[in-house]
Design a protein around this motif. Structure first.
Motif, PDB file in Angstrom:
ATOM      1  N   SER A 557      -2.499  -4.907  -2.102  1.00 26.88           N
ATOM      2  CA  SER A 557      -1.728  -3.792  -1.553  1.00 26.88           C
ATOM      3  C   SER A 557      -1.881  -3.706  -0.035  1.00 26.88           C
ATOM      4  O   SER A 557      -0.900  -3.459   0.683  1.00 26.88           O
ATOM      5  CB  SER A 557      -2.196  -2.472  -2.202  1.00 26.88           C
ATOM      6  OG  SER A 557      -1.852  -2.444  -3.569  1.00 26.88           O
ATOM      7  N   HIS A 561       1.371  -4.369   2.292  1.00 22.12           N
ATOM      8  CA  HIS A 561       1.842  -3.299   3.171  1.00 22.12           C
ATOM      9  C   HIS A 561       1.722  -3.716   4.638  1.00 22.12           C
ATOM     10  O   HIS A 561       2.571  -3.351   5.462  1.00 22.12           O
ATOM     11  CB  HIS A 561       1.027  -2.029   2.924  1.00 22.12           C
ATOM     12  CG  HIS A 561       1.427  -0.883   3.788  1.00 22.12           C
ATOM     13  ND1 HIS A 561       2.602  -0.183   3.612  1.00 22.12           N
ATOM     14  CD2 HIS A 561       0.832  -0.327   4.876  1.00 22.12           C
ATOM     15  CE1 HIS A 561       2.700   0.768   4.522  1.00 22.12           C
ATOM     16  NE2 HIS A 561       1.634   0.698   5.310  1.00 22.12           N
ATOM     17  N   TRP A 590       1.237   0.419  -8.313  1.00 21.08           N
ATOM     18  CA  TRP A 590       1.241   0.590  -6.869  1.00 21.08           C
ATOM     19  C   TRP A 590       1.466  -0.726  -6.142  1.00 21.08           C
ATOM     20  O   TRP A 590       2.076  -0.746  -5.067  1.00 21.08           O
ATOM     21  CB  TRP A 590      -0.067   1.235  -6.407  1.00 21.08           C
ATOM     22  CG  TRP A 590      -0.089   2.704  -6.689  1.00 21.08           C
ATOM     23  CD1 TRP A 590      -0.768   3.344  -7.670  1.00 21.08           C
ATOM     24  CD2 TRP A 590       0.659   3.706  -5.994  1.00 21.08           C
ATOM     25  NE1 TRP A 590      -0.508   4.696  -7.633  1.00 21.08           N
ATOM     26  CE2 TRP A 590       0.354   4.950  -6.603  1.00 21.08           C
ATOM     27  CE3 TRP A 590       1.535   3.689  -4.917  1.00 21.08           C
ATOM     28  CZ2 TRP A 590       0.914   6.149  -6.167  1.00 21.08           C
ATOM     29  CZ3 TRP A 590       2.091   4.883  -4.477  1.00 21.08           C
ATOM     30  CH2 TRP A 590       1.784   6.092  -5.098  1.00 21.08           C
ATOM     31  N   ILE A 591       1.015  -1.838  -6.687  1.00 23.32           N
ATOM     32  CA  ILE A 591       1.369  -3.126  -6.077  1.00 23.32           C
ATOM     33  C   ILE A 591       2.870  -3.355  -6.205  1.00 23.32           C
ATOM     34  O   ILE A 591       3.525  -3.862  -5.273  1.00 23.32           O
ATOM     35  CB  ILE A 591       0.572  -4.274  -6.730  1.00 23.32           C
ATOM     36  CG1 ILE A 591      -0.929  -4.074  -6.517  1.00 23.32           C
ATOM     37  CG2 ILE A 591       0.995  -5.619  -6.168  1.00 23.32           C
ATOM     38  CD1 ILE A 591      -1.791  -5.160  -7.137  1.00 23.32           C
ATOM     39  N   ASP A 594       4.489  -1.305  -3.529  1.00 22.91           N
ATOM     40  CA  ASP A 594       4.378  -1.970  -2.223  1.00 22.91           C
ATOM     41  C   ASP A 594       5.367  -3.128  -2.101  1.00 22.91           C
ATOM     42  O   ASP A 594       5.943  -3.350  -1.013  1.00 22.91           O
ATOM     43  CB  ASP A 594       2.951  -2.485  -2.032  1.00 22.91           C
ATOM     44  CG  ASP A 594       1.954  -1.348  -1.806  1.00 22.91           C
ATOM     45  OD1 ASP A 594       2.353  -0.353  -1.181  1.00 22.91           O
ATOM     46  OD2 ASP A 594       0.802  -1.457  -2.259  1.00 22.91           O
TER      47      ASP A 594
END
Length: 931
Positions: A557, A561, A590-591, A594
């Protein structure tokens, strides 16, 4: 018999038929409980005659009959205001209440009386006009009276009654009133605190009580244990005994009562306690602060030192407790005076330390009531406390190494600012104050949050110096220490120009013996990506396998980002695809978010917004379900071709992923027309109001998605829709923030409506929102576009020096034709701003000097006789008010202040009679004696 008075008709109206046969014998069988009111036509007997007759009757009946005896405490006993004279109880209770000693009598019980004893007690309770609390279901449940004093007025007596269970042997009455789960939790907490206290005492070399009481941590544990053991105590009377120390009511018990209202962990296991203060405290406080001299410490010092030594020694603890409880805003000033009073040395160190600990908890919570006379500026209140602590510590607490509790030192790190924190920590280290492991780590975290990596590393070095080599080897493996190092490393990048300090911090952490794990490596990669140094970040990533480490989900992540922050995000497309595969394999939402954001940034410059929206929807549907997109795109719920993608079970979508899709939908709708944007907004608002989708509802709680719609309306100059959106946010949605008003104001400036933009700025200020630098830049560019040179000069006073040279600001100023006037205005603003900055810096220096400077009256007390220059001791006036005798028979009176009930406004109006150096302040008119 006389009719029964019914206070509440609904009680009889709600009675059911099966209960009536059980209540019927009440009319025929006399209750075994004696009546508390005399008969109407019979002269009442005296107290002595009644007691002797009851004693004779009981003794005679018990000798003849061997029946069991029922002990029935009185249910309506009332304690009057003056315990020594119970006949003066006023109101309706004067003729009905009896003394507590004569009320507790014993009666022989027969089978009939045993059967209907509880029924009679229940009938008596139902006829009372005050509240009845019932609990328990046993048959032999007597009535118990609890007398408690209210918190606001000690002289008022509140009477509460309840029906309690008869507790078995070995079990207290209060424990039966709570559930077993609550009792078990309290017993567990009590056992834990006792274990901590035993461990502390075992590690102390000198286990004498006089030495332990000087230890702040020992007193803190004793206060917690006292509260847990006496959890049911609801009143604390400080008027029982006079003297230099509260021997009958120890200070630990007194401060424990104060802690119940501040510490939630103690408050949930205990009941709130009311403190009955010594009435002399009100009188002394009125004399010290007669003319509202709260900020004039020198005048209060003179008045305090005018009292004799014996009076000061007997009253200072009680007065301090009173101020902490009722007037905490004045307590710090009184603590400064006590710390400077040299004749109180040796008996006040732990009192001052515990008082400072109590105040530190108040300041940490930052709940300042206006009734307690706090100032309006909360920041200034905290500044005064930090400086006051250092002054008191240097004057009275520094010789005692362990007198300050760890709770006090821990709270100081949270209260002090960045500049004050350095001064506080240096003061503690120089005076060798005891700091525990967790306290030093807390100071290191506070320094790290402030961006002071050098001081934070200094705390770690101090921690290593205080630890032995064997213990340090065990400490370096603690997870808390690693997180502190990670915080130091991460916050060193609070300013981007400090990126060069990262290698030095890593080297310092390694010298401490702390092993660099994946957490610290992730921080290094994060700092490198923020500094646009992607080469170093990927070099560290490639070295993970060589050091025996494996990348985790945070590693991907951070790097993914960071790729969006580079000048050319497209060059990392291969690594981004690899991260997408990792997100699909590990099921990490969440990955995947991103990766979706990376696609959005990479396609941001694409002019075909419809093509961008299609690609983003396809990427979204690769990881997340399509239900939310169907609700946003159509009311009927028909999915488009992109939403019919098939695959394995989808991940739970995140609010950030949905926001990226909504942003793409808005950009696509802008290319089609303003109606499409308005329709999309109406669908979003409808989903919010109907709560149709939890993800949309959660996202709608943040103003960011509302600001996206507002920016779209302002781009098309749809000010009516923008105004309606702000009304919707004010009425039902999240409140507009500073970004909302900046967008709205910038739109008016771009359209040339300067007056409308200024009205928006006034609305912003009227709602209590402070303008930021972007707000000032918007005003500057708007005035430059409107060629309002005078307004440019006024705005330039609030713009930072580094923001004056921004490219967009320079372009806006270069378009103004009148160069001479512009240069004159800018130069005038620069000179005025520099002068204002110098004046502000000078005032700050003077304020800091006054804050940290010791009081002037300390110098007076250091010359020969400490009180040679002060007036003679003052005797408090003798005032005829309601007195309360507190001395016991046979106890010699001490030379202290008269114990009286005192009305503060009355004493302020009445002239005082005292003498200073043989002179009397008695007025010429002697009419004051008649009053």
């Amino acid at each position: 018999m006389p009719p029964v008075r019914v206070p509440n008709a609904s009680f009889i109206a709600s009675a059911e038929l099966p209960i009536l046969p059980f209540l019927a014998p009440r009319a025929f069988v006399e209750s075994p409980i004696t009546r508390r009111s005399n008969h109407h036509n019979v002269r009442p007997k005296s107290k002595q005659e009644h007691q002797m007759k009851s004693r004779d009757d009981l003794s005679g009946s018990n000798r003849v009959r061997k029946d069991p005896v029922i002990k029935v405490p009185c249910s309506t006993t009332c304690a009057s205001r003056r315990p020594q004279d119970r006949s003066t109880a006023g109101g309706l209770l004067r003729s009905t209440h009896r003394s507590r000693e004569s009320a507790k009598t014993e009666f022989p019980a027969t089978s009939v009386e045993l059967r209907y004893a509880q029924i009679a007690a229940f009938a008596h309770q139902s006829t009372r006009s005050y509240r009845v609390r019932s609990s328990g279901s046993r048959e032999d449940a007597p009535c118990v009276t609890r007398i408690s004093r209210t918190r606001a007025a000690p002289s008022r007596i509140a009477i509460t009654r309840h029906v309690a269970e008869v507790a078995p042997e070995g079990e207290t009455l209060g424990m039966r009133q709570q559930s077993p789960e609550v009792v078990a939790k309290r017993e567990k907490a009590l056992a834990l605190e006792r274990e901590r206290l035993a461990t502390l005492v075992a590690h102390e070399l000198n286990q004498d009580m006089s030495s332990l009481i000087k230890h702040g941590q020992y007193r803190s544990l004793c206060r917690r244990i006292t509260n847990l053991e006496q959890w049911d105590k609801t009143a604390l009377d400080l008027c029982k005994r006079r003297g230099p120390l509260l021997k009958r009511v120890p200070l630990i018990q007194t401060f424990a009562a104060l802690d119940r209202a501040l510490y939630p962990g103690i408050g949930k296991h205990t009941r709130r306690v009311g403190i009955i203060h010594d009435p002399r405290c009100v009188r002394v406080m009125a004399l010290l602060y007669r003319h509202n001299e709260r900020n004039k410490t020198q005048q209060i010092w003179d008045k305090w030192m005018a009292f004799s030594l014996k009076i000061r020694q007997s009253i200072y603890q009680r007065l301090l407790i009173y101020l902490l409880h009722r007037k905490p805003a004045r307590a710090l000033q009184f603590l400064r005076i006590l710390s400077s009073d040299r004749l109180l040395e040796g008996a006040k160190a732990e009192t001052l330390a515990d008082a400072l600990g109590h105040l530190s908890k108040i300041h940490k919570r930052a709940t300042y009531s206006s009734k307690e006379e706090w100032l309006d500026d909360k920041t200034m209140i905290r500044h005064h406390f930090v400086s006051g602590f250092i002054q008191i510590f240097l004057q009275a607490l520094a010789p005692h190494r362990t007198v300050c509790s760890q709770d006090l030192l821990h709270n100081l790190a949270s209260i002090a600012s960045a500049k004050e924190l350095k001064k506080v920590f240096d003061c503690l280290i120089e005076n060798r104050a005891y700091l525990g492991f967790d306290t030093i780590l807390h100071y290191a975290n506070a320094f790290a949050k402030a961006g002071d990596a050098t001081s934070a590393l200094g705390c770690l070095h101090e921690l290593r110096a205080l630890s032995l080599s064997e213990s340090w080897d065990a400490i370096v493996d603690r997870e808390r220490l690693r997180w502190t190092c990670a915080l130091i490393l991460r916050k060193s990048m609070s300013e981007a120009r400090n990126y060069h300090e990262t290698p030095a911090i890593i080297a310092a952490i390694a010298r401490l013996g702390i092993k660099i794990n994946i957490l610290l490596y992730n921080i290094v990669m994060h700092n490198a990506m923020e500094a646009r140094d992607y080469a170093t970040a990927f070099k560290v990533y490639n070295a993970l396998e060589e050091n025996g480490l494996k990348a985790d989900k945070y590693t991907y992540s951070i790097l993914l980002h960071g790729c969006t922050l580079q000048s050319n995000p497209a060059m990392f497309s291969q690594f981004a695809q690899y991260c997408a595969d990792i997100a699909y394999e590990t099921k990490d939402a969440w990955i995947a978010t991103d990766y979706l954001y990376y696609i959005y940034i990479r396609l941001e410059s694409d002019t075909e917004k419809s093509h961008v929206a299609v690609l983003l929807r396809e990427t979204y549907l690769r990881f997340f379900p399509a239900e939310t997109l169907e609700l946003l795109r159509s009311r009927t719920g028909n999915a488009d071709s992109a939403s019919k993608a098939t695959g394995a079970p989808k991940l739970e979508p995140t609010p950030a992923a949905l926001y990226i899709i909504i942003q793409a939908e808005i950009q696509e709708a802008l290319t089609l027309g303003t109606r499409q944007v308005l329709g999309l907004y109406h669908r979003f608002r409808m989903l919010m109001q109907q709560d149709s989708d939890p993800l949309v509802t959660e996202l709608g709680k943040d103003p960011i998605v509302w600001n996206a719609f507002l920016y779209a309306f302002c781009q098309k100059q749809q000010f009516a829709s923008a105004s309606q959106l702000i009304k919707d946010m004010t009425n039902g949605g999240p409140q507009p923030n500073i970004y909302t008003w900046n967008i709205f104001m910038q739109a008016f400036f771009k359209s040339g409506q300067v007056e409308a933009a200024e009205r928006v700025f006034k609305i912003l200020r009227s709602r209590g929102i402070d303008p930021d630098q972007f707000t000032q830049g918007t005003l500057l560019r708007g005035y430059a576009k409107a060629r309002l040179i005078d307004r440019i000069g006024e705005t330039m006073l609030h713009v930072k020096s580094e923001d004056e040279m921004a490219p967009d600001v320079l372009r806006a100023l270069a378009a103004i034709p009148d160069r001479n006037k512009l240069i004159y205005t800018l130069e005038k603003a620069r000179i005025h701003k520099e002068a204002k900055a110098q004046e502000k810096a000078r005032e700050e220096v003077e304020v800091e000097e006054r804050r940290w400077k010791l009081p002037d009256f300390v110098k007076v007390a250091s010359k020969g006789d400490p009180f040679s220059e002060l007036p003679a001791p003052v005797r408090l006036p003798r005032i005829r008010v309601r007195a309360r005798a507190t001395y016991q028979a046979g106890v010699p009176e001490e030379p202290t202040l008269p114990d009286v009930r005192f009305d503060a406004p009355r004493i302020l109006r009445q002239p005082l009679r005292f003498s200073i150096h043989g002179r009397s302040n008695k007025p010429a008119n002697e009419s004051w004696r008649k009053k």
